[in-house]
Design a protein around this motif. Structure first.
Motif, PDB file in Angstrom:
ATOM      1  N   THR A  57       0.855  -1.184   0.000  1.00 49.11           N
ATOM      2  CA  THR A  57       0.000   0.000   0.000  1.00 49.11           C
ATOM      3  C   THR A  57       0.890   1.233   0.000  1.00 49.11           C
ATOM      4  OG1 THR A  57      -0.177   0.093   2.422  1.00 49.11           O
ATOM      5  CG2 THR A  57      -1.868  -1.158   1.246  1.00 49.11           C
ATOM      6  N   ILE A  58       0.490   2.242  -0.739  1.00 51.91           N
ATOM      7  CA  ILE A  58       1.208   3.518  -0.768  1.00 51.91           C
ATOM      8  C   ILE A  58       0.181   4.622  -0.535  1.00 51.91           C
ATOM      9  CG2 ILE A  58       2.719   5.053  -2.048  1.00 51.91           C
ATOM     10  CD1 ILE A  58       3.562   2.697  -3.774  1.00 51.91           C
ATOM     11  N   GLU A  59       0.311   5.310   0.581  1.00 51.89           N
ATOM     12  CA  GLU A  59      -0.625   6.386   0.927  1.00 51.89           C
ATOM     13  C   GLU A  59       0.017   7.727   0.579  1.00 51.89           C
ATOM     14  OE1 GLU A  59      -2.799   8.337   4.856  1.00 51.89           O
ATOM     15  OE2 GLU A  59      -1.985   6.303   4.969  1.00 51.89           O
ATOM     16  N   PRO A  60      -0.484   8.411  -0.455  1.00 47.33           N
ATOM     17  CA  PRO A  60       0.126   9.679  -0.860  1.00 47.33           C
ATOM     18  C   PRO A  60      -0.296  10.817   0.062  1.00 47.33           C
ATOM     19  CG  PRO A  60      -1.780   9.231  -2.224  1.00 47.33           C
ATOM     20  CD  PRO A  60      -1.624   8.043  -1.312  1.00 47.33           C
ATOM     21  N   GLY A  61       0.529  11.875   0.108  1.00 46.64           N
ATOM     22  CA  GLY A  61       0.177  13.045   0.898  1.00 46.64           C
ATOM     23  C   GLY A  61       0.134  12.785   2.385  1.00 46.64           C
TER      24      GLY A  61
ATOM     25  N   LEU B 141       5.026  13.488  -6.730  1.00 43.42           N
ATOM     26  CA  LEU B 141       4.004  14.384  -6.187  1.00 43.42           C
ATOM     27  C   LEU B 141       4.561  15.789  -5.984  1.00 43.42           C
ATOM     28  CD1 LEU B 141       2.353  11.971  -3.594  1.00 43.42           C
ATOM     29  CD2 LEU B 141       1.372  12.758  -5.767  1.00 43.42           C
ATOM     30  N   ALA B 142       5.821  15.882  -5.564  1.00 38.70           N
ATOM     31  CA  ALA B 142       6.439  17.194  -5.370  1.00 38.70           C
ATOM     32  C   ALA B 142       6.599  17.930  -6.695  1.00 38.70           C
ATOM     33  CB  ALA B 142       7.798  17.026  -4.692  1.00 38.70           C
TER      34      ALA B 142
ATOM     35  N   ALA C 188      -3.887   9.278  -7.112  1.00 39.51           N
ATOM     36  CA  ALA C 188      -4.680   9.613  -5.935  1.00 39.51           C
ATOM     37  C   ALA C 188      -4.171  10.884  -5.278  1.00 39.51           C
ATOM     38  CB  ALA C 188      -4.659   8.462  -4.941  1.00 39.51           C
ATOM     39  N   GLY C 189      -2.849  11.049  -5.250  1.00 39.21           N
ATOM     40  CA  GLY C 189      -2.278  12.243  -4.667  1.00 39.21           C
ATOM     41  C   GLY C 189      -2.630  13.480  -5.453  1.00 39.21           C
ATOM     42  N   ALA C 190      -2.643  13.363  -6.781  1.00 37.42           N
ATOM     43  CA  ALA C 190      -3.015  14.501  -7.620  1.00 37.42           C
ATOM     44  C   ALA C 190      -4.468  14.879  -7.401  1.00 37.42           C
ATOM     45  CB  ALA C 190      -2.765  14.158  -9.086  1.00 37.42           C
ATOM     46  N   ALA C 191      -5.313  13.903  -7.148  1.00 36.68           N
ATOM     47  CA  ALA C 191      -6.738  14.156  -6.965  1.00 36.68           C
ATOM     48  C   ALA C 191      -7.027  14.906  -5.674  1.00 36.68           C
ATOM     49  CB  ALA C 191      -7.502  12.846  -6.977  1.00 36.68           C
ATOM     50  N   ILE C 192      -6.171  14.696  -4.641  1.00 37.13           N
ATOM     51  CA  ILE C 192      -6.426  15.336  -3.350  1.00 37.13           C
ATOM     52  C   ILE C 192      -5.583  16.595  -3.148  1.00 37.13           C
ATOM     53  CG2 ILE C 192      -7.099  13.148  -2.296  1.00 37.13           C
ATOM     54  CD1 ILE C 192      -4.384  13.012  -0.975  1.00 37.13           C
TER      55      ILE C 192
END
Length: 250
Positions: A22-26, A146-147, A245-249
């Motif tokens: 699992t990878i949880e972004p942000g 993400l950065a 997912a990170g881009a969406a949040i």
């Protein structure tokens, strides 16, 4: 040891299977990019922090830099691990791993597109059960992606400096059988232990392979690389999902 081996592997998985990923972004809102990566019981927080300057020896070249630091929390291994700061300097293993993380990620960065700025990748191990360096590389790439997306959204970058993706996984020979993604009990008893860093396109960035008791044959090395390629493909899918997912949040 077979896919139905006795005793079974952790999570009752086959010899060519990863532990649950699992990878949880942000995960860290204060970082420019971040991710919490869990591979089985191994958990690592990866952050990307951007500084609008470069090391002195790079100034005026119009290019940027990416560097990494790695550490393990005192309770990450069960028996308390003494902090590096208490020793006055990082130990040899810490230095080796953070250099590996930096090399691995820099292999997919266009430093001209990054501009004169530095990205610091910090990988802090919360819990270790084998494969911390591989998890760190895989999670650090997500944090960096993400950065850079955030820098583009903020108008600080015209285009992505990422030229591809990178991930890492372990493979080894345990009880005479090639297996993918070793947990700690497997790693501590393996005849051969390898860490493989690959791009999403299948290019090899680095291979670290050590024979503990018996020499590694070319045929076994080929098998381990095939196992690693399969694992990297699955990790790449997890990275893509986390970045989306990170881009969406964001």
């Amino acid at each position: 040891m077979t896919p139905e081996s006795d005793p079974p592997r952790s999570y009752d998985r086959a010899v060519d299977a990863l532990r649950p990923v699992t990878i949880e972004p942000g995960f860290m809102r204060t970082a420019t990019g971040s991710a919490l990566i869990s591979i089985g019981e191994t958990r690592v927080i990866c952050t990307a922090s951007v500084q609008e300057s470069v090391p002195r020896w790079m100034k005026g070249n119009g290019t940027g830099w990416v560097t990494a630091e790695y550490g393990m929390l005192p309770a990450s291994t069960g028996d308390r691990k003494r902090r590096d700061v208490a020793n006055g300097r990082p130990d040899g293993r810490t230095v080796e791993i953070q250099r590996l993380i930096g090399r691995a990620v820099r292999g997919v960065v266009d430093f001209t597109a990054l501009g004169e700025r530095t990205v610091y990748l910090d990988c802090d191990v919360l819990q270790a059960d084998g494969g911390t360096r591989c998890a760190s590389i895989t999670g650090a790439y997500v944090a960096l992606a993400l950065a850079t997306d955030r820098l583009i959204a903020g108008g600080l970058l015209e285009r992505t400096p990422l030229t591809g993706s990178v991930a890492a996984v372990s493979a080894g020979i345990v009880a005479g059988v090639p297996v993918l993604d070793l947990d700690y009990p497997e790693d501590s008893s393996a005849e051969v232990d390898a860490n493989v860093v690959m791009t999403g396109e299948g290019g090899l960035v680095e291979v670290q392979a050590t024979a503990e008791r018996t020499p590694l044959s070319r045929a076994h090395l080929d098998v381990l690389l095939e196992l690693a390629a399969k694992g990297i493909g699955e990790l790449r899918a997890a990275q893509e999902a986390a970045i989306a997912a990170g881009a969406a949040i964001a």
